[in-house]
Design a protein around this motif. Structure first.
Motif, PDB file in Angstrom:
ATOM      1  N   LEU A   5       0.814  -1.210   0.000  1.00 11.61           N
ATOM      2  CA  LEU A   5       0.000   0.000   0.000  1.00 11.61           C
ATOM      3  C   LEU A   5       0.850   1.263   0.000  1.00 11.61           C
ATOM      4  CD1 LEU A   5      -2.675  -1.095   2.620  1.00 11.61           C
ATOM      5  CD2 LEU A   5      -2.964  -0.940   0.142  1.00 11.61           C
ATOM      6  N   SER A   6       1.879   1.298   0.845  1.00  6.09           N
ATOM      7  CA  SER A   6       2.738   2.483   0.911  1.00  6.09           C
ATOM      8  C   SER A   6       4.104   2.110   1.472  1.00  6.09           C
ATOM      9  CB  SER A   6       2.091   3.576   1.776  1.00  6.09           C
ATOM     10  OG  SER A   6       1.943   3.134   3.109  1.00  6.09           O
ATOM     11  N   GLY A   7       5.040   2.999   1.280  1.00  3.14           N
ATOM     12  CA  GLY A   7       6.400   2.758   1.733  1.00  3.14           C
ATOM     13  C   GLY A   7       7.195   1.985   0.693  1.00  3.14           C
ATOM     14  N   HIS A   8       8.475   1.852   0.976  1.00  4.52           N
ATOM     15  CA  HIS A   8       9.359   1.108   0.083  1.00  4.52           C
ATOM     16  C   HIS A   8      10.165   0.121   0.898  1.00  4.52           C
ATOM     17  CE1 HIS A   8       8.334   4.583  -2.392  1.00  4.52           C
ATOM     18  NE2 HIS A   8       8.546   3.775  -3.418  1.00  4.52           N
ATOM     19  N   GLY A   9      10.566  -0.966   0.251  1.00  5.53           N
ATOM     20  CA  GLY A   9      11.333  -1.968   0.964  1.00  5.53           C
ATOM     21  C   GLY A   9      12.037  -2.924   0.028  1.00  5.53           C
ATOM     22  N   VAL A  10      12.553  -3.971   0.635  1.00  6.41           N
ATOM     23  CA  VAL A  10      13.227  -5.037  -0.099  1.00  6.41           C
ATOM     24  C   VAL A  10      12.596  -6.359   0.314  1.00  6.41           C
ATOM     25  CG1 VAL A  10      15.404  -6.256  -0.443  1.00  6.41           C
ATOM     26  CG2 VAL A  10      15.401  -3.771  -0.242  1.00  6.41           C
ATOM     27  N   ALA A  11      12.200  -7.148  -0.669  1.00  9.31           N
ATOM     28  CA  ALA A  11      11.714  -8.498  -0.418  1.00  9.31           C
ATOM     29  C   ALA A  11      12.874  -9.456  -0.642  1.00  9.31           C
ATOM     30  CB  ALA A  11      10.570  -8.843  -1.365  1.00  9.31           C
ATOM     31  N   THR A  12      13.130 -10.307   0.339  1.00 12.85           N
ATOM     32  CA  THR A  12      14.146 -11.340   0.204  1.00 12.85           C
ATOM     33  C   THR A  12      13.431 -12.663   0.011  1.00 12.85           C
ATOM     34  OG1 THR A  12      15.690 -10.122   1.603  1.00 12.85           O
ATOM     35  CG2 THR A  12      16.117 -12.472   1.304  1.00 12.85           C
ATOM     36  N   ILE A  13      13.741 -13.345  -1.068  1.00  7.85           N
ATOM     37  CA  ILE A  13      13.086 -14.601  -1.421  1.00  7.85           C
ATOM     38  C   ILE A  13      14.152 -15.682  -1.469  1.00  7.85           C
ATOM     39  CG2 ILE A  13      11.670 -15.780  -3.148  1.00  7.85           C
ATOM     40  CD1 ILE A  13      10.880 -12.831  -4.062  1.00  7.85           C
ATOM     41  N   GLU A  14      13.935 -16.749  -0.702  1.00  8.92           N
ATOM     42  CA  GLU A  14      14.902 -17.841  -0.603  1.00  8.92           C
ATOM     43  C   GLU A  14      14.264 -19.126  -1.110  1.00  8.92           C
ATOM     44  OE1 GLU A  14      16.388 -18.048   3.499  1.00  8.92           O
ATOM     45  OE2 GLU A  14      15.142 -16.302   3.824  1.00  8.92           O
ATOM     46  N   GLY A  46       5.869 -22.778  -0.935  1.00 10.63           N
ATOM     47  CA  GLY A  46       6.784 -22.094  -1.839  1.00 10.63           C
ATOM     48  C   GLY A  46       8.002 -21.558  -1.102  1.00 10.63           C
ATOM     49  N   PRO A  47       8.714 -20.647  -1.740  1.00  7.05           N
ATOM     50  CA  PRO A  47       9.965 -20.150  -1.159  1.00  7.05           C
ATOM     51  C   PRO A  47       9.738 -19.338   0.115  1.00  7.05           C
ATOM     52  CG  PRO A  47       9.358 -18.837  -3.066  1.00  7.05           C
ATOM     53  CD  PRO A  47       8.391 -19.997  -3.005  1.00  7.05           C
ATOM     54  N   ALA A  48      10.728 -19.379   0.991  1.00  7.00           N
ATOM     55  CA  ALA A  48      10.702 -18.520   2.178  1.00  7.00           C
ATOM     56  C   ALA A  48      10.847 -17.073   1.708  1.00  7.00           C
ATOM     57  CB  ALA A  48      11.839 -18.898   3.117  1.00  7.00           C
ATOM     58  N   HIS A  49      10.187 -16.163   2.400  1.00 11.50           N
ATOM     59  CA  HIS A  49      10.244 -14.766   2.000  1.00 11.50           C
ATOM     60  C   HIS A  49      10.134 -13.864   3.227  1.00 11.50           C
ATOM     61  CE1 HIS A  49       6.190 -16.441   1.617  1.00 11.50           C
ATOM     62  NE2 HIS A  49       5.781 -15.317   2.176  1.00 11.50           N
ATOM     63  N   SER A  50      10.761 -12.713   3.135  1.00 15.00           N
ATOM     64  CA  SER A  50      10.681 -11.715   4.201  1.00 15.00           C
ATOM     65  C   SER A  50      10.768 -10.334   3.571  1.00 15.00           C
ATOM     66  CB  SER A  50      11.802 -11.922   5.224  1.00 15.00           C
ATOM     67  OG  SER A  50      13.070 -11.801   4.607  1.00 15.00           O
ATOM     68  N   PHE A  51      10.295  -9.333   4.321  1.00 14.26           N
ATOM     69  CA  PHE A  51      10.286  -7.952   3.839  1.00 14.26           C
ATOM     70  C   PHE A  51      10.988  -7.061   4.852  1.00 14.26           C
ATOM     71  CE2 PHE A  51       6.041  -9.591   2.363  1.00 14.26           C
ATOM     72  CZ  PHE A  51       6.440  -9.842   1.074  1.00 14.26           C
ATOM     73  N   LYS A  52      11.649  -6.032   4.338  1.00 16.00           N
ATOM     74  CA  LYS A  52      12.302  -5.054   5.208  1.00 16.00           C
ATOM     75  C   LYS A  52      12.054  -3.667   4.625  1.00 16.00           C
ATOM     76  CE  LYS A  52      16.589  -3.721   7.367  1.00 16.00           C
ATOM     77  NZ  LYS A  52      17.931  -4.115   7.716  1.00 16.00           N
ATOM     78  N   ALA A  53      11.570  -2.770   5.471  1.00 13.10           N
ATOM     79  CA  ALA A  53      11.336  -1.395   5.041  1.00 13.10           C
ATOM     80  C   ALA A  53      12.674  -0.709   4.765  1.00 13.10           C
ATOM     81  CB  ALA A  53      10.560  -0.633   6.106  1.00 13.10           C
ATOM     82  N   VAL A  54      12.661   0.188   3.783  1.00 11.89           N
ATOM     83  CA  VAL A  54      13.843   0.976   3.437  1.00 11.89           C
ATOM     84  C   VAL A  54      13.437   2.443   3.527  1.00 11.89           C
ATOM     85  CG1 VAL A  54      15.469   1.530   1.597  1.00 11.89           C
ATOM     86  CG2 VAL A  54      14.726  -0.819   1.910  1.00 11.89           C
ATOM     87  N   GLY A  55      14.217   3.239   4.219  1.00 18.28           N
ATOM     88  CA  GLY A  55      13.906   4.651   4.360  1.00 18.28           C
ATOM     89  C   GLY A  55      13.164   4.940   5.655  1.00 18.28           C
ATOM     90  N   ASP A  56      12.607   6.147   5.746  1.00 22.49           N
ATOM     91  CA  ASP A  56      11.951   6.609   6.969  1.00 22.49           C
ATOM     92  C   ASP A  56      10.478   6.219   7.057  1.00 22.49           C
ATOM     93  OD1 ASP A  56      14.318   7.826   7.766  1.00 22.49           O
ATOM     94  OD2 ASP A  56      13.810   9.714   6.769  1.00 22.49           O
ATOM     95  N   GLU A  57       9.863   5.868   5.941  1.00 22.79           N
ATOM     96  CA  GLU A  57       8.437   5.561   5.906  1.00 22.79           C
ATOM     97  C   GLU A  57       8.197   4.080   6.227  1.00 22.79           C
ATOM     98  OE1 GLU A  57       4.689   6.114   2.789  1.00 22.79           O
ATOM     99  OE2 GLU A  57       6.729   6.564   2.145  1.00 22.79           O
ATOM    100  N   ASP A  58       7.116   3.789   6.966  1.00 24.67           N
ATOM    101  CA  ASP A  58       6.737   2.405   7.231  1.00 24.67           C
ATOM    102  C   ASP A  58       6.367   1.697   5.932  1.00 24.67           C
ATOM    103  OD1 ASP A  58       7.046   2.672   9.981  1.00 24.67           O
ATOM    104  OD2 ASP A  58       4.923   3.073  10.335  1.00 24.67           O
TER     105      ASP A  58
END
Length: 96
Positions: A5-14, A46-58
């Motif tokens: 919905l909002s913010g930016h991040g990185v998805a890690t997919i294993e 399926g693959p393991a996945h995680s998300f991490k916010a990047v920057g000041d915004e959630d």
């Protein structure tokens, strides 16, 4: 599935590139930049996945999926697993 919905991040997919008995369970890791309007879908088992916010915004996202009575989630890069028993209302985060 996840809808950003909002913010930016990185998805890690294993995902494993070989079965554990065929080469030690070698993992392939992919990192993908994510932001508003992105949709990520993963099939059951399926693959393991995680998300991490990047920057000041959630990083804000909607999650949808099956709510089984029992669930086991593995995080290979962290060496952790998360078990959920919704019948007994128990949750445990432990080592693999």
């Amino acid at each position: 599935c996840f809808y950003i919905l909002s913010g930016h991040g990185v998805a890690t997919i294993e995902k494993p590139t070989t079965a554990a008995g065929e080469g030690g369970g070698v993992m392939e890791t992919q990192q993908v930049d994510i932001g508003p309007g992105d949709f990520l879908g993963f099939k059951r088992g399926g693959p393991a996945h995680s998300f991490k916010a990047v920057g000041d915004e959630d990083l804000v996202y909607l999650v949808c999926g099956e709510r089984a009575d029992y669930d086991l989630v593995e995080y290979p890069l962290m060496g952790k697993k998360f078990t959920i028993d919704r019948v007994k209302d128990e949750r445990e985060f432990s080592d693999l």
